[in-house]
Design an enzyme around this catalytic site. Structure first.
Site, PDB file in Angstrom:
ATOM      1  N   HIS A  64       0.754  -1.290   0.167  1.00  0.00           N
ATOM      2  CA  HIS A  64       0.254   0.298   0.397  1.00  0.00           C
ATOM      3  C   HIS A  64       1.056   1.391  -0.130  1.00  0.00           C
ATOM      4  CE1 HIS A  64       1.428  -0.698   4.282  1.00  0.00           C
ATOM      5  NE2 HIS A  64       0.919   0.565   4.406  1.00  0.00           N
ATOM      6  N   HIS A 149       5.044   6.136  -0.954  1.00  0.00           N
ATOM      7  CA  HIS A 149       5.645   4.889  -1.386  1.00  0.00           C
ATOM      8  C   HIS A 149       5.542   3.360  -1.115  1.00  0.00           C
ATOM      9  CE1 HIS A 149       6.854   4.919   3.425  1.00  0.00           C
ATOM     10  NE2 HIS A 149       6.937   3.707   3.385  1.00  0.00           N
TER      11      HIS A 149
END
Length: 208
Positions: A64, A149
């Protein structure tokens, strides 16, 4: 009228044995992005196949992009968080994020291996919207700078020398997900409690 897509919403009022479930808001990668990230993991496995301890790789279901960490959250706030995410999603269109590098995160020899994205106005608005939602609910957002990220693995001893890999991949970002984080023998597990599609399902014809 845009509509939100939900999954596992019935679980969102419980904390799996705790009165204060640990929650965060993130973006779940779509199928093409998952495929790209899996290729990065295969590459990284070859580079990190030896050493003091091999990394523990993030399972595809756990991947995620974190927008906001809520921490331990009173269960009674969860319905309001879901409503806030739905409103945010209805007011935003699917966007994109450019993945530009693979390497230790957030600094050389760190414990995390991540695919980092360059932030952009669309991502910044989603991040800011999550922070504003927290403030509205009396929660305190984290002060750390936003560096989007996808975490792909981690090594508690640090990754050591790892030549950063320059990338150029555009990921489609089309959802907001409320996750519950729980400790498990193999590492933290992230359970989606609620998902809202940006712009509504009619603007997301090919999520899988």
């Amino acid at each position: 009228m845009p509509r939100a897509s939900t999954r596992g919403k019935g679980d969102s009022n419980t904390g799996a044995g705790t009165d204060q479930p640990r929650l965060f808001i993130g973006i779940s990668p779509d199928a093409p992005t998952q495929h790209f990230l899996e290729g990065l993991v295969i590459h990284a496995r070859q580079l990190l196949s030896s050493g003091r301890e091999r990394p523990r790789w993030t399972s595809p279901s756990n991947r995620h992009l974190t927008l906001a960490f809520l921490g331990e959250t009173p269960p009674e706030l969860i319905p309001a968080i879901e409503r806030g995410l739905m409103q945010m999603a209805q007011g935003a269109r699917p966007c994109s994020g450019r993945i530009v590098s693979l390497g230790p995160f957030p600094k050389p020899r760190a414990r995390l291996l991540a695919a980092e994205l360059v932030s952009n106005p669309d991502l910044d608005r989603l991040h800011s919207g999550c922070r504003e939602l927290m403030r509205d609910l009396g929660m305190k957002p984290e002060s750390a700078a936003f560096r989007p990220h996808f975490t792909l693995g981690r090594n508690r001893h640090g990754l050591g020398p790892f030549p950063p890999l320059q990338l150029d991949y555009v990921a489609r970002l089309d959802n907001l997900v409320l996750y519950r984080s729980e400790m498990a023998p193999g590492g933290s597990q992230y359970t989606p409690l609620f998902e809202a599609l940006l712009g509504g399902p009619e603007e997301n014809p090919a999520r899988t």
